[in-house]
Design an enzyme around this catalytic site. Structure first.
Site, short mmCIF file in Angstrom:
data_model
loop_
_atom_site.label_atom_id
_atom_site.label_comp_id
_atom_site.label_asym_id
_atom_site.label_seq_id
_atom_site.Cartn_x
_atom_site.Cartn_y
_atom_site.Cartn_z
N TRP A 60 -51.96 20.06 75.75
CA TRP A 60 -51.84 18.66 76.16
C TRP A 60 -52.78 17.74 75.40
CZ3 TRP A 60 -47.56 18.16 78.67
CH2 TRP A 60 -47.10 19.19 79.48
N GLU A 132 -61.35 7.20 67.02
CA GLU A 132 -61.23 7.15 68.47
C GLU A 132 -62.53 6.62 69.07
OE1 GLU A 132 -59.92 10.87 70.02
OE2 GLU A 132 -58.00 10.81 68.97
N HIS A 248 -60.63 9.94 81.59
CA HIS A 248 -60.01 9.31 80.43
C HIS A 248 -59.59 7.91 80.85
CE1 HIS A 248 -57.42 8.51 77.02
NE2 HIS A 248 -57.89 9.61 76.45
N ARG A 296 -65.77 6.82 76.20
CA ARG A 296 -64.84 6.88 77.33
C ARG A 296 -65.47 6.46 78.65
NH1 ARG A 296 -62.16 12.76 75.82
NH2 ARG A 296 -60.72 11.99 74.24
N HIS A 358 -60.37 13.84 83.35
CA HIS A 358 -59.97 14.35 82.04
C HIS A 358 -60.73 15.62 81.66
CE1 HIS A 358 -58.10 14.17 78.17
NE2 HIS A 358 -59.17 13.81 77.51
N ARG A 393 -68.46 13.24 76.99
CA ARG A 393 -67.89 13.84 75.79
C ARG A 393 -67.46 12.77 74.78
NH1 ARG A 393 -65.02 19.20 76.05
NH2 ARG A 393 -66.04 20.33 77.73
#
Length: 547
Positions: A60, A132, A248, A296, A358, A393
């Site tokens: 995923w 990102e 997330h 995030r 997440h 993370r």
């Protein structure tokens, strides 16, 4: 021998037994990488997975693998810059030495994966790269546009099949076998019909992924129930940083959705999409220098605040405006398909999104070789706490970590076996009881989502703890559902204990009653283990983060 040895009758109450040098729990990137390396080193290995071999969390993963490749990176980018971005995202709790080591091993790990047949997207100058959240450069390589995890899993599964790595599908690990000295020497398992078995091995690698099913909405699959962390804790292992669960910022919002929600990769924001509220006002304006590409934890918290400020009360989603992203369907086919199924056309209208559970940032304490605090027990991937992630993370570091640590864990097992450092599997015995506290899953998810998600406070955490205590019933672990629910109950209790004690906000742990970050008192990780009665207790000795 190349495979495990099966015998017809166990010396315990189990109905069957198998032997191997290494039992790998989990078939994601870390587990399969470890299994393949172990086979190369001549070990008898057996992979155990709760679902099908290709049905773990890895498939995923959308965004990609964060890595700085030789000759294929932005001007001025470097492994050191990647490490610096990782430490910044980790909000003061990363082990800087572990970060440098793991990130530095990334290019070689990706090269090995490509040699196995993994196909990454190409550009006119080499591999295509994107940016990102939290990254200062374009260094995320991807596959299938937004299907990187699926391609990584495909390549590893194909290689495992080609090398005839034994895989025991649809079996759940229940508990570790332990010797009188406390060493791990195998695991007990249940098949889909509840038939018990014993796997004896001098080494067990836990690579079971995360714990997203603690919450009502998550990007994780249904199998992400924290049972690897629970098994390790019951085996005597130390855990740390369990209070840090990353949400997330953007999963596809559909009213009333529960369980796994489709992820809208932050690479969409890397290509220019912007978060807006219902009025069209930008959510991230003035919040962080990186704007929509902030780490995030920052973005998730900003979305949560904006939803709480919505006119007329609390809203439950915002929007991601990707209408200006060229070729959206071609670049992000997985996201586009999920949006189309929900009746949303990203080329013409903003995508409704909301934060969801997440990644776990903490887990079983290991070194950068996968060794835990218990002889014979190893951990790699999301279930492990290596010091790479700290309190939050950095995007797309997860597949990288699984590739690096999976291989290293296998090498550590081989070295320990050669040195005679592991226990005799014949001495391993299952726990005296197969009963554990179990809370009803729906109630647990509701209380964790309400009181222990992005915003927490002392009163809410106390309510969550009380609800768990009052609703838990000692139940026999005779089915996969019971094993999973017992794991969720234990991991929830551990998370609540750690979150209640950390009286500050740091990374993805946000205390609304302690909104500031307190480096003087809290720039350290909280180690946690189980008491003799099986309750999570926070150790007095702290695990210091490296400077």
């Amino acid at each position: 021998m190349t495979g495990p040895v099966f015998t017809s009758q166990s010396k315990t109450c189990a109905q069957w037994e198998a032997r191997a040098d290494l039992v790998v729990l989990g078939s994601g990137v870390a587990g399969l990488t470890a299994a393949l390396r172990a086979r190369q080193l001549g070990l008898r290995v057996l992979v155990v997975t709760k679902a099908a071999v290709d049905d773990g969390n890895t498939r995923w993963a959308q965004g990609g693998v964060a890595v700085v490749l030789d000759g294929e990176h932005d001007d001025g980018d470097s492994v050191a810059a990647h490490a610096a971005d990782t430490v910044t995202a980790g909000a003061g709790l990363c082990d800087a030495a572990a970060v440098r080591d793991i990130v530095g091993a990334g290019p070689a790990a990706v090269a090995r994966l490509r040699a196995l047949g993994a196909r990454f997207d190409a550009s006119s100058t080499g591999l295509a790269r994107t940016r990102e959240g939290g990254h200062s450069a374009l260094r995320v390589v991807h596959a299938g546009g937004d299907a990187t995890g699926a391609e990584v899993e495909r390549a590893l599964v194909a290689e495992a099949g080609g090398r005839r790595v034994p895989v025991l599908e649809r079996h759940v690990a229940v508990d570790a076998l332990r010797t009188p000295l406390g060493e791990v020497a195998g695991v007990t398992v249940l098949d889909p019909h509840g038939v018990p078995g014993v796997l004896r091995a001098p080494a067990v690698l836990v690579a079971t992924g995360g714990l997203g099913q603690l919450y009502q909405a998550t990007s994780n699959p249904e199998v992400a129930t924290g049972d690897g962390l629970a098994l390790a804790l019951r085996a005597g292992a130390l855990a740390a940083d369990v209070e840090f669960v990353q949400f997330h910022p953007t999963v596809l919002y559909t009213r009333g959705a529960r369980g796994r929600c489709p992820l809208v990769t932050e690479a969409v924001r890397g290509e220019g999409a912007v978060l807006v509220d219902a009025t069209g006002a930008p959510v991230m304006r003035g919040v962080h220098p990186l704007g929509d590409l902030a780490p995030r934890d920052v973005v998730s918290a900003a979305i949560t605040r904006r939803m709480a400020q919505a006119p007329g009360g609390v809203d439950d989603h915002v929007y991601l405006d990707a209408t200006a992203v060229p070729g959206f369907a071609r670049r992000f086919p997985t996201v586009h398909a999920a949006c189309a199924a929900a009746g949303v056309d990203p080329a013409r209208q903003p995508i409704p999104v909301t934060p969801a559970a997440h990644f776990a940032c903490g887990g079983v304490v290991t070194g950068i070789d996968g060794r835990t605090t218990v002889t014979g027990l190893y951990a790699a991937g999301e279930v492990a706490r290596t010091g790479l992630h700290g309190a939050n993370r950095l995007a797309s570091n997860s597949l990288l970590e699984g590739l690096v640590l999976g291989e290293r864990a296998a090498e550590a097992v081989a070295a320990d076996l050669a040195a005679g450092a592991c226990a005799d599997p014949r001495l391993g015995q299952p726990p005296e009881t197969d009963v554990a506290p179990v809370a009803e899953r729906d109630s647990l998810q509701r209380v964790m989502s309400r009181y222990a998600a992005i915003g927490r406070d002392a009163e809410g955490l106390a309510v969550a703890g009380s609800v768990l205590d009052l609703s838990s019933v000692d139940s026999p672990l005779w089915t996969q559902e019971a094993v999973e629910d017992a794991a969720l109950t234990l991991v929830a209790a551990a998370l609540i204990a750690a979150a209640a004690r950390r009286t500050e906000s740091r990374g993805c742990h946000v205390r609304t009653d302690h909104p500031g970050r307190d480096d003087a008192a809290w720039r350290h990780s909280q180690p946690l283990r189980l008491s003799p009665s099986g309750q999570p207790v926070l150790a007095e000795k702290i695990v210091e983060a490296a400077s």
